[in-house]
Design a protein around this motif. Structure first.
Motif, PDB file in Angstrom:
ATOM      1  N   ARG A 107       0.811  -1.212   0.000  1.00 60.72           N
ATOM      2  CA  ARG A 107       0.000   0.000   0.000  1.00 60.72           C
ATOM      3  C   ARG A 107       0.851   1.272   0.000  1.00 60.72           C
ATOM      4  N   GLU A 108       1.958   1.266   0.759  1.00 60.85           N
ATOM      5  CA  GLU A 108       2.783   2.469   0.836  1.00 60.85           C
ATOM      6  C   GLU A 108       3.583   2.695  -0.443  1.00 60.85           C
ATOM      7  N   LEU A 109       3.671   1.674  -1.293  1.00 67.02           N
ATOM      8  CA  LEU A 109       4.412   1.797  -2.542  1.00 67.02           C
ATOM      9  C   LEU A 109       3.568   2.413  -3.657  1.00 67.02           C
ATOM     10  N   MET A 110       2.267   2.415  -3.521  1.00 65.52           N
ATOM     11  CA  MET A 110       1.377   2.880  -4.589  1.00 65.52           C
ATOM     12  C   MET A 110       1.630   4.340  -5.000  1.00 65.52           C
ATOM     13  N   PRO A 111       1.819   5.274  -4.068  1.00 67.85           N
ATOM     14  CA  PRO A 111       2.100   6.648  -4.511  1.00 67.85           C
ATOM     15  C   PRO A 111       3.425   6.768  -5.269  1.00 67.85           C
ATOM     16  N   ILE A 112       4.408   5.967  -4.884  1.00 69.07           N
ATOM     17  CA  ILE A 112       5.695   5.992  -5.576  1.00 69.07           C
ATOM     18  C   ILE A 112       5.527   5.449  -6.993  1.00 69.07           C
ATOM     19  N   LEU A 113       4.802   4.341  -7.132  1.00 72.03           N
ATOM     20  CA  LEU A 113       4.553   3.778  -8.456  1.00 72.03           C
ATOM     21  C   LEU A 113       3.759   4.732  -9.330  1.00 72.03           C
ATOM     22  N   ASP A 114       2.785   5.407  -8.735  1.00 71.58           N
ATOM     23  CA  ASP A 114       1.986   6.377  -9.475  1.00 71.58           C
ATOM     24  C   ASP A 114       2.858   7.517  -9.997  1.00 71.58           C
ATOM     25  N   SER A 115       3.749   8.004  -9.161  1.00 72.78           N
ATOM     26  CA  SER A 115       4.644   9.092  -9.572  1.00 72.78           C
ATOM     27  C   SER A 115       5.621   8.628 -10.647  1.00 72.78           C
ATOM     28  N   ALA A 116       6.143   7.418 -10.493  1.00 71.19           N
ATOM     29  CA  ALA A 116       7.085   6.888 -11.485  1.00 71.19           C
ATOM     30  C   ALA A 116       6.405   6.714 -12.835  1.00 71.19           C
ATOM     31  N   LEU A 117       5.189   6.196 -12.826  1.00 72.42           N
ATOM     32  CA  LEU A 117       4.455   6.017 -14.070  1.00 72.42           C
ATOM     33  C   LEU A 117       4.102   7.370 -14.677  1.00 72.42           C
ATOM     34  N   GLY A 118       3.756   8.332 -13.845  1.00 68.64           N
ATOM     35  CA  GLY A 118       3.484   9.683 -14.338  1.00 68.64           C
ATOM     36  C   GLY A 118       4.702  10.302 -14.995  1.00 68.64           C
ATOM     37  N   LEU A 119       5.876  10.075 -14.409  1.00 69.52           N
ATOM     38  CA  LEU A 119       7.116  10.564 -14.996  1.00 69.52           C
ATOM     39  C   LEU A 119       7.335   9.954 -16.374  1.00 69.52           C
ATOM     40  N   LEU A 120       7.119   8.645 -16.486  1.00 64.87           N
ATOM     41  CA  LEU A 120       7.287   7.976 -17.774  1.00 64.87           C
ATOM     42  C   LEU A 120       6.287   8.493 -18.806  1.00 64.87           C
ATOM     43  N   GLU A 121       5.049   8.702 -18.385  1.00 68.82           N
ATOM     44  CA  GLU A 121       4.029   9.215 -19.298  1.00 68.82           C
ATOM     45  C   GLU A 121       4.394  10.605 -19.806  1.00 68.82           C
ATOM     46  N   GLU A 122       4.824  11.453 -18.897  1.00 73.30           N
ATOM     47  CA  GLU A 122       5.178  12.822 -19.264  1.00 73.30           C
ATOM     48  C   GLU A 122       6.389  12.855 -20.194  1.00 73.30           C
ATOM     49  N   ALA A 123       7.391  12.037 -19.878  1.00 69.50           N
ATOM     50  CA  ALA A 123       8.598  11.998 -20.705  1.00 69.50           C
ATOM     51  C   ALA A 123       8.288  11.455 -22.099  1.00 69.50           C
ATOM     52  N   ALA A 124       7.419  10.445 -22.172  1.00 70.08           N
ATOM     53  CA  ALA A 124       7.038   9.897 -23.478  1.00 70.08           C
ATOM     54  C   ALA A 124       6.296  10.932 -24.301  1.00 70.08           C
ATOM     55  N   THR A 125       5.431  11.708 -23.648  1.00 69.83           N
ATOM     56  CA  THR A 125       4.695  12.765 -24.328  1.00 69.83           C
ATOM     57  C   THR A 125       5.633  13.845 -24.850  1.00 69.83           C
ATOM     58  N   ASP A 126       6.682  14.140 -24.065  1.00 69.65           N
ATOM     59  CA  ASP A 126       7.657  15.159 -24.455  1.00 69.65           C
ATOM     60  C   ASP A 126       8.643  14.655 -25.500  1.00 69.65           C
ATOM     61  N   GLY A 127       8.630  13.355 -25.782  1.00 65.11           N
ATOM     62  CA  GLY A 127       9.523  12.789 -26.784  1.00 65.11           C
ATOM     63  C   GLY A 127      10.925  12.511 -26.298  1.00 65.11           C
ATOM     64  N   GLN A 128      11.125  12.469 -24.979  1.00 64.21           N
ATOM     65  CA  GLN A 128      12.447  12.168 -24.440  1.00 64.21           C
ATOM     66  C   GLN A 128      12.723  10.672 -24.555  1.00 64.21           C
ATOM     67  N   SER A 129      13.988  10.327 -24.667  1.00 62.37           N
ATOM     68  CA  SER A 129      14.340   8.905 -24.666  1.00 62.37           C
ATOM     69  C   SER A 129      14.321   8.403 -23.230  1.00 62.37           C
ATOM     70  N   ILE A 130      14.153   7.107 -23.089  1.00 61.81           N
ATOM     71  CA  ILE A 130      14.108   6.520 -21.756  1.00 61.81           C
ATOM     72  C   ILE A 130      15.442   6.704 -21.045  1.00 61.81           C
ATOM     73  N   HIS A 131      16.517   6.720 -21.815  1.00 59.03           N
ATOM     74  CA  HIS A 131      17.854   6.936 -21.237  1.00 59.03           C
ATOM     75  C   HIS A 131      17.981   8.342 -20.652  1.00 59.03           C
ATOM     76  N   GLU A 132      17.387   9.333 -21.303  1.00 57.69           N
ATOM     77  CA  GLU A 132      17.411  10.708 -20.791  1.00 57.69           C
ATOM     78  C   GLU A 132      16.663  10.814 -19.466  1.00 57.69           C
ATOM     79  N   VAL A 133      15.620  10.043 -19.330  1.00 52.82           N
ATOM     80  CA  VAL A 133      14.760  10.130 -18.150  1.00 52.82           C
ATOM     81  C   VAL A 133      15.348   9.371 -16.958  1.00 52.82           C
ATOM     82  N   LEU A 134      15.765   8.123 -17.188  1.00 56.38           N
ATOM     83  CA  LEU A 134      16.186   7.261 -16.083  1.00 56.38           C
ATOM     84  C   LEU A 134      17.695   7.108 -15.963  1.00 56.38           C
TER      85      LEU A 134
END
Length: 118
Positions: free
Chosen positions: A50-77
């Motif tokens: 349960r305590e991991l859910m906000p972290i997972l939500d934020s991580a997935l949000g970061l990936l969604e935003e970066a994909a929308t911006d056209g960044q490579s996964i290497h640039e993000v992580l």
């Protein structure tokens, strides 16, 4: 969240399905990174996760935003996904479930030994 959802974990199931639906919308390289991130973050969860859910939500949000911006996964992580996940979970030295269980076991053994000796 009501008592029944807390006991059964149905709220977590619903939330998890929503995460996976969001992840399906990501490009393939981002989905692969999401799978790796989940694997690296799970050891930092408690019994229910349960305590991991906000972290997972934020991580997935970061990936969604970066994909929308056209960044490579290497640039993000960067090069170290495991290190990135460790930082998300609380930094180097963050306690995982094994550490918590080990501490609990040690406390229980010490308590039993003090009863026998005293």
């Amino acid at each position: 969240m009501n008592f029944w959802e807390t006991v059964t974990g149905s709220d977590l199931t619903r939330e998890w399905k929503a995460f996976e639906a969001r992840a399906e919308e990501l490009p393939a390289d981002y989905r692969a990174a999401w799978e790796q991130m989940k694997g690296h973050l799970f050891p930092y969860s408690g019994f229910t996760g349960r305590e991991l859910m906000p972290i997972l939500d934020s991580a997935l949000g970061l990936l969604e935003e970066a994909a929308t911006d056209g960044q490579s996964i290497h640039e993000v992580l960067g090069d170290d996904i495991a290190g990135f996940c460790t930082a998300l979970a609380g930094g180097a030295g963050a306690r995982d479930y094994r550490d918590r269980w080990r501490e609990q076991l040690n406390r229980n053994v010490a308590r039993k030994l003090s009863r026998l000796g005293g």
